[in-house]
Design a protein around this motif. Sequence first.
Motif, PDB file in Angstrom:
ATOM      1  N   HIS A  31       0.837  -1.200   0.000  1.00  0.00           N
ATOM      2  CA  HIS A  31       0.000   0.000   0.000  1.00  0.00           C
ATOM      3  C   HIS A  31       0.868   1.245   0.000  1.00  0.00           C
ATOM      4  O   HIS A  31       2.072   1.208   0.322  1.00  0.00           O
ATOM      5  CB  HIS A  31      -0.978   0.010   1.178  1.00  0.00           C
ATOM      6  CG  HIS A  31      -0.344   0.111   2.527  1.00  0.00           C
ATOM      7  ND1 HIS A  31      -0.276   1.289   3.231  1.00  0.00           N
ATOM      8  CD2 HIS A  31       0.229  -0.827   3.310  1.00  0.00           C
ATOM      9  CE1 HIS A  31       0.319   1.068   4.390  1.00  0.00           C
ATOM     10  NE2 HIS A  31       0.633  -0.193   4.470  1.00  0.00           N
ATOM     11  N   LEU A  32       0.247   2.350  -0.395  1.00  0.00           N
ATOM     12  CA  LEU A  32       0.881   3.662  -0.441  1.00  0.00           C
ATOM     13  C   LEU A  32       0.312   4.536   0.655  1.00  0.00           C
ATOM     14  O   LEU A  32      -0.871   4.465   0.971  1.00  0.00           O
ATOM     15  CB  LEU A  32       0.641   4.345  -1.791  1.00  0.00           C
ATOM     16  CG  LEU A  32       0.970   3.557  -3.064  1.00  0.00           C
ATOM     17  CD1 LEU A  32       0.577   4.369  -4.290  1.00  0.00           C
ATOM     18  CD2 LEU A  32       2.442   3.215  -3.108  1.00  0.00           C
ATOM     19  N   SER A  33       1.141   5.379   1.198  1.00  0.00           N
ATOM     20  CA  SER A  33       0.673   6.342   2.198  1.00  0.00           C
ATOM     21  C   SER A  33       1.314   7.695   1.908  1.00  0.00           C
ATOM     22  O   SER A  33       2.540   7.835   2.014  1.00  0.00           O
ATOM     23  CB  SER A  33       1.037   5.871   3.609  1.00  0.00           C
ATOM     24  OG  SER A  33       0.547   6.791   4.562  1.00  0.00           O
ATOM     25  N   PRO A 226      -4.750  -3.475   7.283  1.00  0.00           N
ATOM     26  CA  PRO A 226      -3.716  -2.429   7.312  1.00  0.00           C
ATOM     27  C   PRO A 226      -3.319  -1.921   5.934  1.00  0.00           C
ATOM     28  O   PRO A 226      -2.791  -0.815   5.820  1.00  0.00           O
ATOM     29  CB  PRO A 226      -2.541  -3.137   8.001  1.00  0.00           C
ATOM     30  CG  PRO A 226      -3.138  -4.257   8.764  1.00  0.00           C
ATOM     31  CD  PRO A 226      -4.324  -4.704   7.980  1.00  0.00           C
ATOM     32  N   THR A 227      -3.573  -2.717   4.887  1.00  0.00           N
ATOM     33  CA  THR A 227      -3.197  -2.276   3.539  1.00  0.00           C
ATOM     34  C   THR A 227      -4.331  -1.559   2.811  1.00  0.00           C
ATOM     35  O   THR A 227      -4.158  -1.151   1.669  1.00  0.00           O
ATOM     36  CB  THR A 227      -2.745  -3.484   2.690  1.00  0.00           C
ATOM     37  OG1 THR A 227      -3.854  -4.346   2.462  1.00  0.00           O
ATOM     38  CG2 THR A 227      -1.646  -4.265   3.393  1.00  0.00           C
ATOM     39  N   TRP A 228      -5.490  -1.428   3.459  1.00  0.00           N
ATOM     40  CA  TRP A 228      -6.610  -0.717   2.839  1.00  0.00           C
ATOM     41  C   TRP A 228      -6.612   0.737   3.304  1.00  0.00           C
ATOM     42  O   TRP A 228      -6.582   1.021   4.505  1.00  0.00           O
ATOM     43  CB  TRP A 228      -7.944  -1.344   3.224  1.00  0.00           C
ATOM     44  CG  TRP A 228      -8.135  -2.768   2.798  1.00  0.00           C
ATOM     45  CD1 TRP A 228      -7.292  -3.521   2.036  1.00  0.00           C
ATOM     46  CD2 TRP A 228      -9.249  -3.605   3.116  1.00  0.00           C
ATOM     47  NE1 TRP A 228      -7.804  -4.774   1.865  1.00  0.00           N
ATOM     48  CE2 TRP A 228      -9.010  -4.854   2.515  1.00  0.00           C
ATOM     49  CE3 TRP A 228     -10.416  -3.412   3.844  1.00  0.00           C
ATOM     50  CZ2 TRP A 228      -9.900  -5.915   2.625  1.00  0.00           C
ATOM     51  CZ3 TRP A 228     -11.304  -4.464   3.956  1.00  0.00           C
ATOM     52  CH2 TRP A 228     -11.051  -5.701   3.353  1.00  0.00           C
ATOM     53  N   HIS A 229      -6.659   1.654   2.361  1.00  0.00           N
ATOM     54  CA  HIS A 229      -6.794   3.074   2.663  1.00  0.00           C
ATOM     55  C   HIS A 229      -7.923   3.644   1.810  1.00  0.00           C
ATOM     56  O   HIS A 229      -8.172   3.176   0.697  1.00  0.00           O
ATOM     57  CB  HIS A 229      -5.492   3.833   2.369  1.00  0.00           C
ATOM     58  CG  HIS A 229      -4.423   3.613   3.382  1.00  0.00           C
ATOM     59  ND1 HIS A 229      -3.841   2.382   3.595  1.00  0.00           N
ATOM     60  CD2 HIS A 229      -3.836   4.462   4.266  1.00  0.00           C
ATOM     61  CE1 HIS A 229      -2.934   2.486   4.556  1.00  0.00           C
ATOM     62  NE2 HIS A 229      -2.912   3.733   4.978  1.00  0.00           N
ATOM     63  N   TYR A 230      -8.588   4.639   2.344  1.00  0.00           N
ATOM     64  CA  TYR A 230      -9.637   5.288   1.563  1.00  0.00           C
ATOM     65  C   TYR A 230      -9.328   6.771   1.448  1.00  0.00           C
ATOM     66  O   TYR A 230      -8.546   7.353   2.216  1.00  0.00           O
ATOM     67  CB  TYR A 230     -11.014   5.083   2.203  1.00  0.00           C
ATOM     68  CG  TYR A 230     -11.241   5.797   3.516  1.00  0.00           C
ATOM     69  CD1 TYR A 230     -11.615   7.147   3.550  1.00  0.00           C
ATOM     70  CD2 TYR A 230     -11.093   5.127   4.732  1.00  0.00           C
ATOM     71  CE1 TYR A 230     -11.826   7.810   4.747  1.00  0.00           C
ATOM     72  CE2 TYR A 230     -11.308   5.766   5.930  1.00  0.00           C
ATOM     73  CZ  TYR A 230     -11.669   7.114   5.939  1.00  0.00           C
ATOM     74  OH  TYR A 230     -11.868   7.777   7.128  1.00  0.00           O
TER      75      TYR A 230
END
Length: 778
Positions: A31-33, A226-230
């Motif tokens: 994932h990206l942050s 933890p790898t899901w972002h909205y």
Amino acid sequence: MSRFAVRYFLIVTCVAWGAPDRAYSQAFVEHLSPPILQRGAATKLQLLGTETAGAVGLWSSLPPEMLRVRSIGAGDATKAEVEVELAANAPLGIYGLRLATRSGLSNVHLFAVDELPIAVRPADLPADAAPPVTLPACITAPCRPATVDRYAITVQAGQRVTFEVIGNRFGKDYDPLVQIRNAAGKLVAECDNSVGLYADCRFAHTFAAAGVYSVEVRDARFEGNPTWHYVLRMGDFPEARMSIPSAIQPGVAAILTFPQVAGLQLPVTLPADRPLGTVFHEIRNSPAGQATWIPLTITDLPPQLEVEPNDKIETATPVKVPATLNGVLGQPGDSDYFAFELTQGQKLQFQGISRVLGGAADLELVMFDADGREVRRVDDVELEEGNFAFNAGKAGLHRLQVRDIARDGGPEFAYRIEVRAGGPQIQLLAETPDLTIPQGTFQPLALKVTRTEFAGDIRLELRGAPAGMTLEPAVIPGTATEFVANLTTTAATPEGIANLQIVGTATIEGAPPLQTIVRTKPMVDRQLRNVDLILYALREDQILLPPSLTSQLAVMVTPPSPFQIELPTQLVELTRFQTVDFPIVTTRTAGFAAPITFKVKGGQIGVEKEERNQIYAKFTPATPEQLKASGTFFNRILTNLAKHRVDLTASAEVNGQRINLTRTFTLDVRSAFQPTYELAQPMIPPGGTVKVKILANRVPTFDGPITMTMGPYSGFKFPETVEIPKGQPFVEVDFKAEPQTNPGRHDIRMQVAGFVNKYEESLNLPNLQIEIKKPDAK
């Protein structure tokens, strides 16, 4: 920034299909942050995953000039830190990103581009906190299980606000639900899935009363990861998700309307030199308002719009084809008819599109000829697989009916029918979306070729390649449906990342040349397996990808490899129930002492512990003392007899850099025997006898007995079974025709069996054909 890092700041497009399909592990970005970047601004980006150490740059599917790497942090094996800057004119939408490390390119991860400043929800907020937000806003946060994120907004009476959540469109199994409550906790609006956005949502709400409202965001199943972002976007941007027409010509003015937004009309004129393809197009309610994006196709076909009423064959909308036919099945049971004149023998290709452009329709197309008779019906399944061809049997006015296969309808049921001139067509699909190539060597690129009414050669051309990079061979032979070319670099090819397009051209005498761009099918996220090791079907968000991810190939050129590999043979024959050895020759530069290991993939090949795969291989590493390595192929009892390509990857580690070189060969799985017949004479009279020589045709590694089972067949006398003894190459058998056997050809069924390494091999052979000639008239 190091010299090496500077070389890698330009970025490109590409994709991969299936689960992470690499013989050896490279960087995998989970994932990206943050997962969204603001154009015209710099952002510190974290890429979290595995094997992320040694970052040297990024690749993206944005145009290369739109993203610049400003600096690269130290990072480690689970996290890379890169500061990036987007151009002020970077297009809004969803795009792909890859991490470039010293070992090569990572998988694709999706990210968004917005014009709004981006806020990150503080991680230390209490679970029930609702921080105040000033509109317009763009907020990102992780999706936590069994948690509701709340935000407080203040609105005026009659104010209309559009809400959007991006989460599933990042390629994650996230299903966002948005609920809006007033100060008393009463639910005033909610939205789960919006057609065209997969599990994401985009909707507008007009607030009847002024006040403070709570906007709640959670997974509809209360799941999290933890790898899901909205990303939550709020403002006055249009809630539209598609346009009519959904395809326009470059340099030609058009007016876009939107099924979800009554009365909104936006003029658009694209530059005449704009390349054909699908892009994200920005739309606004007003010049000063915020923007959102919709998919828009740039085509060479003129758009034709349905004109109501056209729900009956008598009131069909007249159009000229070729063209794109655009419309909306406005209510349940609605049908749209289009009418066009065709000459006898005129060929057309039809492609129905709805879900790809954001519509809800499962299309069914029905063609009526000049006499009003139904002559072709195509449902959504066939349309998804490709276009269908039509050949007018008679000149006159033909009509096309468009409807939903379930007879459903509504504002979401927009569609586009692409009608092109029929005839020869070609399509090319690359099996590998990204390649890492050391200087002075090559990596194979496998292509799948789809042909329609064309069996000639296809010439391949590289576009955007760095100096010294070539594609060899560059001609796909006529009739070939699979082809492997080598993407080759010289010692002088500059290190760095390049975005390539490969164009295929076919020449047809007396007609314009056919051209197509090599496409790729990306894998976003992971494809899961069940307990039986069977792959789950891909989710819709993994199939219908952003348009920038399927028309380019990402290539990274690295320093020279300290080793090379050569395959002495291009064809390996593996006998079912036996093993076969496979030689590999390696060469090394002076001072390189690391072991070289090998893995294979393709066809029925898997790993030994996964018993569903019928073939596996074991290899001995190559060392400075043992330059010649070898592998052994094993197969299980359910192995299929087939010939297919195998990719062998040699891998070694040099100062923390993983170097992979891939070579291809053909594996032919065959039986230990394949008997054939030799007849002493082609035909015999009734009552005659023919001597048939049955050849064993054993492989060299098998000399055991095999048993032939023949017939039964009335009208002939022959032994029911015959054995070809161990070591004997053939056996002769007499077949005697009875006097009353009818003249003509007689087919006698033949089966063969033998034991190979304690397993019985059984085959059905082609029938033995014996011709009984007509008796002499005398």
